[in-house]
Design a protein around this motif. Structure first.
Motif, PDB file in Angstrom:
ATOM      1  N   CYS A 105     -41.059  13.923 -33.120  1.00  0.00           N
ATOM      2  CA  CYS A 105     -39.388  13.486 -33.547  1.00  0.00           C
ATOM      3  C   CYS A 105     -38.669  14.728 -33.785  1.00  0.00           C
ATOM      4  O   CYS A 105     -39.059  16.187 -34.135  1.00  0.00           O
ATOM      5  CB  CYS A 105     -40.031  13.494 -35.074  1.00  0.00           C
ATOM      6  SG  CYS A 105     -38.345  12.907 -36.310  1.00  0.00           S
ATOM      7  N   TYR A 106     -37.995  14.482 -33.274  1.00  0.00           N
ATOM      8  CA  TYR A 106     -36.343  15.374 -33.485  1.00  0.00           C
ATOM      9  C   TYR A 106     -36.367  16.299 -34.633  1.00  0.00           C
ATOM     10  O   TYR A 106     -35.598  17.241 -34.956  1.00  0.00           O
ATOM     11  CB  TYR A 106     -35.744  15.021 -32.717  1.00  0.00           C
ATOM     12  CG  TYR A 106     -34.406  14.333 -32.848  1.00  0.00           C
ATOM     13  CD1 TYR A 106     -34.200  13.797 -34.229  1.00  0.00           C
ATOM     14  CD2 TYR A 106     -34.323  12.863 -32.108  1.00  0.00           C
ATOM     15  CE1 TYR A 106     -33.763  12.564 -35.174  1.00  0.00           C
ATOM     16  CE2 TYR A 106     -33.608  12.312 -32.712  1.00  0.00           C
ATOM     17  CZ  TYR A 106     -33.314  11.615 -33.565  1.00  0.00           C
ATOM     18  OH  TYR A 106     -32.438  10.907 -34.007  1.00  0.00           O
ATOM     19  N   HIS A 107     -36.908  16.050 -35.557  1.00  0.00           N
ATOM     20  CA  HIS A 107     -36.368  16.871 -37.233  1.00  0.00           C
ATOM     21  C   HIS A 107     -37.198  17.589 -37.271  1.00  0.00           C
ATOM     22  O   HIS A 107     -38.599  17.355 -37.202  1.00  0.00           O
ATOM     23  CB  HIS A 107     -36.821  15.068 -38.641  1.00  0.00           C
ATOM     24  CG  HIS A 107     -35.579  14.942 -39.068  1.00  0.00           C
ATOM     25  ND1 HIS A 107     -34.405  14.798 -38.919  1.00  0.00           N
ATOM     26  CD2 HIS A 107     -35.543  13.277 -38.759  1.00  0.00           C
ATOM     27  CE1 HIS A 107     -33.267  13.784 -39.240  1.00  0.00           C
ATOM     28  NE2 HIS A 107     -33.666  13.103 -38.584  1.00  0.00           N
ATOM     29  N   ALA A 108     -36.845  18.924 -37.973  1.00  0.00           N
ATOM     30  CA  ALA A 108     -38.024  20.075 -38.245  1.00  0.00           C
ATOM     31  C   ALA A 108     -38.991  19.496 -39.250  1.00  0.00           C
ATOM     32  O   ALA A 108     -39.814  20.204 -39.845  1.00  0.00           O
ATOM     33  CB  ALA A 108     -37.459  20.775 -38.055  1.00  0.00           C
ATOM     34  N   ASP A 109     -37.978  19.356 -40.569  1.00  0.00           N
ATOM     35  CA  ASP A 109     -38.786  18.406 -41.568  1.00  0.00           C
ATOM     36  C   ASP A 109     -38.142  17.375 -42.629  1.00  0.00           C
ATOM     37  O   ASP A 109     -37.627  16.536 -41.658  1.00  0.00           O
ATOM     38  CB  ASP A 109     -38.329  19.570 -42.530  1.00  0.00           C
ATOM     39  CG  ASP A 109     -37.403  19.949 -43.144  1.00  0.00           C
ATOM     40  OD1 ASP A 109     -36.506  18.749 -43.463  1.00  0.00           O
ATOM     41  OD2 ASP A 109     -36.380  20.743 -42.595  1.00  0.00           O
ATOM     42  N   TYR A 110     -39.154  16.692 -42.704  1.00  0.00           N
ATOM     43  CA  TYR A 110     -38.839  15.181 -43.770  1.00  0.00           C
ATOM     44  C   TYR A 110     -38.460  15.714 -44.900  1.00  0.00           C
ATOM     45  O   TYR A 110     -39.038  14.571 -45.621  1.00  0.00           O
ATOM     46  CB  TYR A 110     -40.256  14.249 -43.771  1.00  0.00           C
ATOM     47  CG  TYR A 110     -40.496  14.572 -41.946  1.00  0.00           C
ATOM     48  CD1 TYR A 110     -40.277  13.632 -41.520  1.00  0.00           C
ATOM     49  CD2 TYR A 110     -41.384  15.021 -41.340  1.00  0.00           C
ATOM     50  CE1 TYR A 110     -39.903  12.997 -40.031  1.00  0.00           C
ATOM     51  CE2 TYR A 110     -41.963  15.034 -40.578  1.00  0.00           C
ATOM     52  CZ  TYR A 110     -41.339  14.496 -39.785  1.00  0.00           C
ATOM     53  OH  TYR A 110     -41.617  13.703 -38.314  1.00  0.00           O
TER      54      TYR A 110
ATOM     55  N   GLY B 237     -37.782  20.069 -32.765  1.00  0.00           N
ATOM     56  CA  GLY B 237     -38.234  19.391 -33.973  1.00  0.00           C
ATOM     57  C   GLY B 237     -39.468  19.779 -34.186  1.00  0.00           C
ATOM     58  O   GLY B 237     -39.752  20.503 -33.699  1.00  0.00           O
ATOM     59  N   GLN B 238     -40.420  18.696 -34.232  1.00  0.00           N
ATOM     60  CA  GLN B 238     -41.619  18.687 -34.467  1.00  0.00           C
ATOM     61  C   GLN B 238     -42.090  18.853 -33.387  1.00  0.00           C
ATOM     62  O   GLN B 238     -43.254  18.921 -32.972  1.00  0.00           O
ATOM     63  CB  GLN B 238     -41.848  17.034 -35.056  1.00  0.00           C
ATOM     64  CG  GLN B 238     -41.476  16.710 -36.812  1.00  0.00           C
ATOM     65  CD  GLN B 238     -42.319  17.588 -37.479  1.00  0.00           C
ATOM     66  OE1 GLN B 238     -44.040  18.219 -37.549  1.00  0.00           O
ATOM     67  NE2 GLN B 238     -41.524  18.377 -38.260  1.00  0.00           N
TER      68      GLN B 238
END
Lengths: 91, 342
Positions: free
Chosen positions: B32-37, B197-198
């Motif tokens: 996932c390209y998100h660093a956090d949720y 990210g992740q």
């Protein structure tokens, strides 16, 4: 004599890569393509100026007929005011 | 070859917004390209305010507004999604895609989605066949996604599948396409894996130039011989396979006709290019689009470096600026995965 000032919401941009000049209203999204002289005038209107001051600046910058500069500048200022790029007030 | 009406690449007339309305997600995919949720979503009234502004801007520029609404997982808050759909329909958005992992799509939600005429399709993701996919997206996620596909198709909705391709799954592109055809998936999209990210540590997944050429060539061969599922090959570098085919390849949209909006109002040039260029709660989209020094720089093809500098395909490619940034640390660098010899 009337004084002119660039609208606070208007940003000027010289695109070096294509040698193009723009005025952008960041509130309404209106955008205008300028020529070099229009850009020169608007850039100086970041501070209030009257017609004579603008014409003097133009004549310092370029060798042109004074009457032609006066006529063109009046027309440009009217158009700019009509399109919300600048505002005027009587001083 | 495709009929022209199937050509979706509409660079001149369209402005594309990828709008992440939440960071909250019920999955934890490895890539996932998100660093956090953290679910730092704004309130609904603020979302609607942004939506109106985006529609105003597209209208001002004489462009058709195209939206991909996503997250995180956008259906973590279905009320927000439906309020946005109501707004975008009323504002005459040209088309709307929803990018979802599909796991929260209940019958009731699917039934409600059917009424939106501007909803073009739902995009779900798979990363290969079951074993490979589940290693990345979580146990049993392959079966859950297939179930969601079948359910959406049963209700007559259009479904696309996105696959992010790296070394780990490059041999499963065509097998997955064949599998998706059995489930009547309409559209299949492949995109290059970018470590961020992740997944910023997963650099070993990045495809080499030869590998990306092989993957893209196979996809193009499949694209030519079958329409089910229809491959969307509007991506940079595809033009190298056949510069004369208008149905493949696309100029990088960064600075041209697209922007990404994040849940907190931050604006990025592209979701895969994590450089903040403004925030919609601090300024207008006009201010960002007209005055961002980043955008002016990246619009200038003369600034491109390496292989992309003065490449004859600049008008139809420009390379992927996000890949250049992730792998070279310079968004103006030549596309490091481009296989063209300079």
């Amino acid at each position: 004599m009337k004084k002119f000032l660039l609208n606070k919401q208007v940003r000027l941009k010289h695109d070096d890569a294509n040698d193009k000049f723009y005025a952008f209203c960041v509130e309404t999204g209106d955008h205008f393509t300028l020529n070099k002289t229009g850009y020169f005038i608007l850039n100086h209107l970041k501070e209030e100026k009257n017609l004579n001051e603008i014409v003097t600046l133009l004549l310092e910058e370029m060798i042109v007929d004074k009457q032609a500069v006066l006529t063109d500048t009046i027309h440009f200022l009217e158009l700019s005011e009509k399109n919300g790029i600048i505002a005027s007030k009587n001083s | 070859m495709l009929d022209d009406h199937l050509n979706e690449f509409n660079y001149e007339e369209e402005f594309y917004f990828q709008w992440h309305i939440t960071n909250g997600c019920n999955l934890r995919c490895k890539h996932c390209y998100h660093a956090d949720y953290l679910n730092d979503s704004v309130q609904l009234n603020q979302l609607l305010q942004i939506g109106n502004h985006l529609c105003d801007a597209a209208q001002k520029w004489g462009k058709k507004a195209s939206f991909s609404i996503t997250g995180g997982e956008p259906f973590t808050n279905p009320d927000n999604i439906f309020s946005l759909l109501e707004l975008l329909e009323s504002r005459d958005a040209d088309k709307i895609d929803i990018l979802t992992n599909g796991t929260l799509l209940t019958d009731s939600i699917i039934h409600k989605l059917k009424k939106y005429k501007k909803l073009r399709r739902l995009q779900l993701s798979l990363e290969g066949l079951k074993e490979t996919n589940d290693k990345i997206r979580g146990v049993n996620s392959y079966n859950r996604t297939i179930e969601a596909i079948d359910n959406l198709k049963k209700h007559g909705l259009i479904v696309s599948i996105m696959m992010t391709v790296g070394k780990h799954n490059m041999d499963e592109v065509i097998p997955l396409a064949e599998e998706l055809a059995k489930h009547d998936v309409d559209v299949f999209i492949i995109d290059r894996f970018i470590p961020e990210g992740q997944s910023s540590e997963l650099t070993e997944w990045v495809l080499s130039q030869e590998e990306i050429k092989k993957v893209y060539s196979r996809a193009y061969e499949y694209f030519i011989k079958t329409l089910k599922p229809r491959f969307l090959l509007y991506r940079t570098l595809f033009c190298l396979l056949n510069p004369d085919d208008p149905h493949i390849g696309a100029i990088c949209s960064v600075g041209n006709n697209a922007l990404t909006i994040m849940p907190n109002g931050d604006v990025l040039p592209c979701r895969r290019l994590p450089i903040k260029i403004g925030n919609l709660f601090e300024t207008t989209l006009y201010d960002i689009w007209y005055m961002s020094p980043f955008l002016w720089e990246i619009r200038n093809p003369e600034k491109l470096k390496g292989k992309c500098n003065h490449c004859e395909y600049i008008p139809i490619c420009r390379g992927c600026r996000a890949v250049a940034y992730a792998l070279q640390g310079d968004y103006l660098a030549g596309d490091p995965q481009c296989w063209k010899e300079k």
